[in-house]
Design a protein around this motif. Structure first.
Motif, PDB file in Angstrom:
ATOM      1  N   ILE A 114       5.700  -0.170   2.471  1.00 27.31           N
ATOM      2  CA  ILE A 114       4.710  -0.679   3.421  1.00 27.31           C
ATOM      3  C   ILE A 114       3.726  -1.626   2.748  1.00 27.31           C
ATOM      4  O   ILE A 114       3.338  -2.652   3.310  1.00 27.31           O
ATOM      5  CB  ILE A 114       3.958   0.504   4.076  1.00 27.31           C
ATOM      6  CG1 ILE A 114       4.946   1.342   4.907  1.00 27.31           C
ATOM      7  CG2 ILE A 114       2.800   0.020   4.939  1.00 27.31           C
ATOM      8  CD1 ILE A 114       4.397   2.673   5.331  1.00 27.31           C
ATOM      9  N   SER A 115       3.312  -1.304   1.527  1.00 24.46           N
ATOM     10  CA  SER A 115       2.324  -2.123   0.824  1.00 24.46           C
ATOM     11  C   SER A 115       2.533  -2.015  -0.679  1.00 24.46           C
ATOM     12  O   SER A 115       2.803  -0.926  -1.199  1.00 24.46           O
ATOM     13  CB  SER A 115       0.905  -1.667   1.169  1.00 24.46           C
ATOM     14  OG  SER A 115      -0.055  -2.332   0.362  1.00 24.46           O
ATOM     15  N   ARG A 116       2.357  -3.135  -1.377  1.00 20.43           N
ATOM     16  CA  ARG A 116       2.446  -3.142  -2.834  1.00 20.43           C
ATOM     17  C   ARG A 116       1.138  -2.731  -3.491  1.00 20.43           C
ATOM     18  O   ARG A 116       1.060  -2.645  -4.716  1.00 20.43           O
ATOM     19  CB  ARG A 116       2.840  -4.541  -3.323  1.00 20.43           C
ATOM     20  CG  ARG A 116       4.231  -4.981  -2.907  1.00 20.43           C
ATOM     21  CD  ARG A 116       5.322  -4.211  -3.619  1.00 20.43           C
ATOM     22  NE  ARG A 116       5.336  -4.458  -5.054  1.00 20.43           N
ATOM     23  CZ  ARG A 116       6.214  -3.910  -5.891  1.00 20.43           C
ATOM     24  NH1 ARG A 116       7.114  -3.073  -5.437  1.00 20.43           N
ATOM     25  NH2 ARG A 116       6.165  -4.198  -7.176  1.00 20.43           N
ATOM     26  N   GLN A 117       0.103  -2.483  -2.682  1.00 19.46           N
ATOM     27  CA  GLN A 117      -1.163  -2.033  -3.242  1.00 19.46           C
ATOM     28  C   GLN A 117      -1.022  -0.628  -3.802  1.00 19.46           C
ATOM     29  O   GLN A 117      -0.218   0.179  -3.313  1.00 19.46           O
ATOM     30  CB  GLN A 117      -2.246  -2.033  -2.153  1.00 19.46           C
ATOM     31  CG  GLN A 117      -2.633  -3.392  -1.628  1.00 19.46           C
ATOM     32  CD  GLN A 117      -3.635  -4.101  -2.533  1.00 19.46           C
ATOM     33  OE1 GLN A 117      -4.030  -3.577  -3.564  1.00 19.46           O
ATOM     34  NE2 GLN A 117      -4.035  -5.291  -2.139  1.00 19.46           N
ATOM     35  N   PRO A 118      -1.800  -0.284  -4.832  1.00 20.54           N
ATOM     36  CA  PRO A 118      -1.754   1.069  -5.395  1.00 20.54           C
ATOM     37  C   PRO A 118      -2.469   2.077  -4.502  1.00 20.54           C
ATOM     38  O   PRO A 118      -3.340   1.719  -3.706  1.00 20.54           O
ATOM     39  CB  PRO A 118      -2.488   0.924  -6.726  1.00 20.54           C
ATOM     40  CG  PRO A 118      -3.457  -0.187  -6.478  1.00 20.54           C
ATOM     41  CD  PRO A 118      -2.749  -1.157  -5.566  1.00 20.54           C
ATOM     42  N   ILE A 119      -2.110   3.322  -4.646  1.00 23.30           N
ATOM     43  CA  ILE A 119      -2.817   4.403  -3.958  1.00 23.30           C
ATOM     44  C   ILE A 119      -4.061   4.720  -4.784  1.00 23.30           C
ATOM     45  O   ILE A 119      -3.965   5.271  -5.878  1.00 23.30           O
ATOM     46  CB  ILE A 119      -1.933   5.644  -3.792  1.00 23.30           C
ATOM     47  CG1 ILE A 119      -0.697   5.300  -2.961  1.00 23.30           C
ATOM     48  CG2 ILE A 119      -2.714   6.780  -3.123  1.00 23.30           C
ATOM     49  CD1 ILE A 119       0.332   6.413  -2.872  1.00 23.30           C
ATOM     50  N   ARG A 120      -5.216   4.342  -4.271  1.00 24.57           N
ATOM     51  CA  ARG A 120      -6.476   4.508  -5.014  1.00 24.57           C
ATOM     52  C   ARG A 120      -7.051   5.913  -4.870  1.00 24.57           C
ATOM     53  O   ARG A 120      -7.693   6.423  -5.789  1.00 24.57           O
ATOM     54  CB  ARG A 120      -7.512   3.510  -4.505  1.00 24.57           C
ATOM     55  CG  ARG A 120      -7.075   2.048  -4.590  1.00 24.57           C
ATOM     56  CD  ARG A 120      -7.568   1.399  -5.837  1.00 24.57           C
ATOM     57  NE  ARG A 120      -7.366  -0.023  -5.841  1.00 24.57           N
ATOM     58  CZ  ARG A 120      -7.007  -0.720  -6.912  1.00 24.57           C
ATOM     59  NH1 ARG A 120      -6.802  -0.100  -8.047  1.00 24.57           N
ATOM     60  NH2 ARG A 120      -6.849  -2.028  -6.843  1.00 24.57           N
ATOM     61  N   ALA A 121      -6.880   6.527  -3.690  1.00 23.82           N
ATOM     62  CA  ALA A 121      -7.525   7.816  -3.434  1.00 23.82           C
ATOM     63  C   ALA A 121      -6.594   8.731  -2.661  1.00 23.82           C
ATOM     64  O   ALA A 121      -5.939   8.301  -1.711  1.00 23.82           O
ATOM     65  CB  ALA A 121      -8.826   7.616  -2.653  1.00 23.82           C
ATOM     66  N   LEU A 122      -6.530   9.985  -3.079  1.00 20.81           N
ATOM     67  CA  LEU A 122      -5.834  11.041  -2.353  1.00 20.81           C
ATOM     68  C   LEU A 122      -6.876  12.030  -1.868  1.00 20.81           C
ATOM     69  O   LEU A 122      -7.624  12.606  -2.664  1.00 20.81           O
ATOM     70  CB  LEU A 122      -4.818  11.748  -3.254  1.00 20.81           C
ATOM     71  CG  LEU A 122      -4.178  13.011  -2.668  1.00 20.81           C
ATOM     72  CD1 LEU A 122      -3.303  12.688  -1.466  1.00 20.81           C
ATOM     73  CD2 LEU A 122      -3.369  13.763  -3.741  1.00 20.81           C
TER      74      LEU A 122
END
Length: 286
Positions: free
Chosen positions: A77-85
């Motif tokens: 869906i997105s190449r952005q990183p997962i910053r927060a869980l």
């Protein structure tokens, strides 16, 4: 209210899995809920993915062993990183991959009661760098979007966290809504207090509800769920007021018309009946 503002945080490259890592038999399904917000179902609790211009926010991280499949789905869906869980409760179905996410550069945001549980299980009792805790509310602003985290009290457990995305009018509520009520009393749950928590949730301006399990719901669904809880507690309280003993309590508590078969374990019944007794005693004392 604590605020986390993310602007170009450094995230481990281990998060970037190529999209060809997605396998058709990975046990997950993806659903677009609204523009910029997706839900992943399967392998534990529902996971909510919120896109932004500067990274991704994930609500609940599924069962242990599903980290790579979940991250691969997000990367499609997105190449952005997962910053927060963000974790909504202490169950393995939600928190099973918390340590792996943290090791790969994702901040873990937890209500303080939940933090004690997760830190004890995953980090030998010491909170590592990257774990953020809050008591009642917290706010994330990142890449032009906002997520508001709120803990209104004990219901499913003592760390129920509602995640509100105001510009989309979407809330993720974990186990506060579902096909039935099933409090985790061992984790501080409260069936008597459940309705008051939902009353606070319903003060928010939303039209879409993402539960911890099951399909996406509407505001009207959550309102109806609260009304059924109100009816259940009113009936249960009346039985206790009449002096019905615990051994006869469940046989006299009507729930069929609510669409629920309330199948409490002996331990759950002990806690629920004790809650009702305390509430009745408090009324008598006031």
């Amino acid at each position: 209210m604590a605020v986390l503002m993310v602007a170009g945080a450094v995230v481990s490259s281990a998060q970037y899995l190529p999209s060809n890592k997605v396998r058709p038999d990975d046990g997950l399904s993806s659903e677009l809920v609204k523009t910029g917000l997706y839900v992943f179902t399967g392998k534990g609790s529902n996971s909510v993915l919120r896109l932004s211009a500067n990274g991704l926010i994930l609500v609940d991280g599924k069962l242990p062993g599903s980290y790579e499949a979940l991250v691969a789905r997000a990367e499609v869906i997105s190449r952005q990183p997962i910053r927060a869980l963000i974790l909504t409760d202490p169950s393995e179905a939600s928190a099973g991959n918390a340590a792996t996410f943290l090791q790969n550069g994702t901040a873990i945001i937890l209500q303080s009661n939940l933090a004690q549980n997760v830190i004890s299980k995953n980090f030998q009792g010491t909170a590592p760098k990257g774990v953020v805790t809050f008591d009642h509310d917290y706010q994330i602003r990142m890449g032009g979007i906002e997520a508001q985290l709120m803990h209104f009290g004990n219901a499913y457990c003592n760390s129920d966290t509602v995640v509100y995305f105001p510009n989309l009018k979407v809330i993720a509520v974990g186990h506060l809504y579902g096909s039935a009520v099933d409090p985790d009393f061992a984790a501080g749950g409260s069936l008597v207090g459940w309705s008051s928590v939902l009353a606070q949730v319903l003060k928010l301006d939303f039209d879409t509800v993402v539960p911890g399990t099951g399909p996406v719901a509407t505001r009207a669904d959550l309102e109806a769920f609260k009304n059924r809880i109100d009816t259940l507690i009113a009936r249960a309280s009346e039985l206790v007021k009449k002096g019905v003993p615990k051994e006869q309590f469940m046989s006299q508590l009507m729930t069929d018309d609510l669409g629920w078969h309330l199948d409490l374990t002996p331990d759950q019944l002990d806690h629920f009946y004790a809650e009702l007794l305390r509430t009745e005693q408090s009324r008598n004392d006031s």
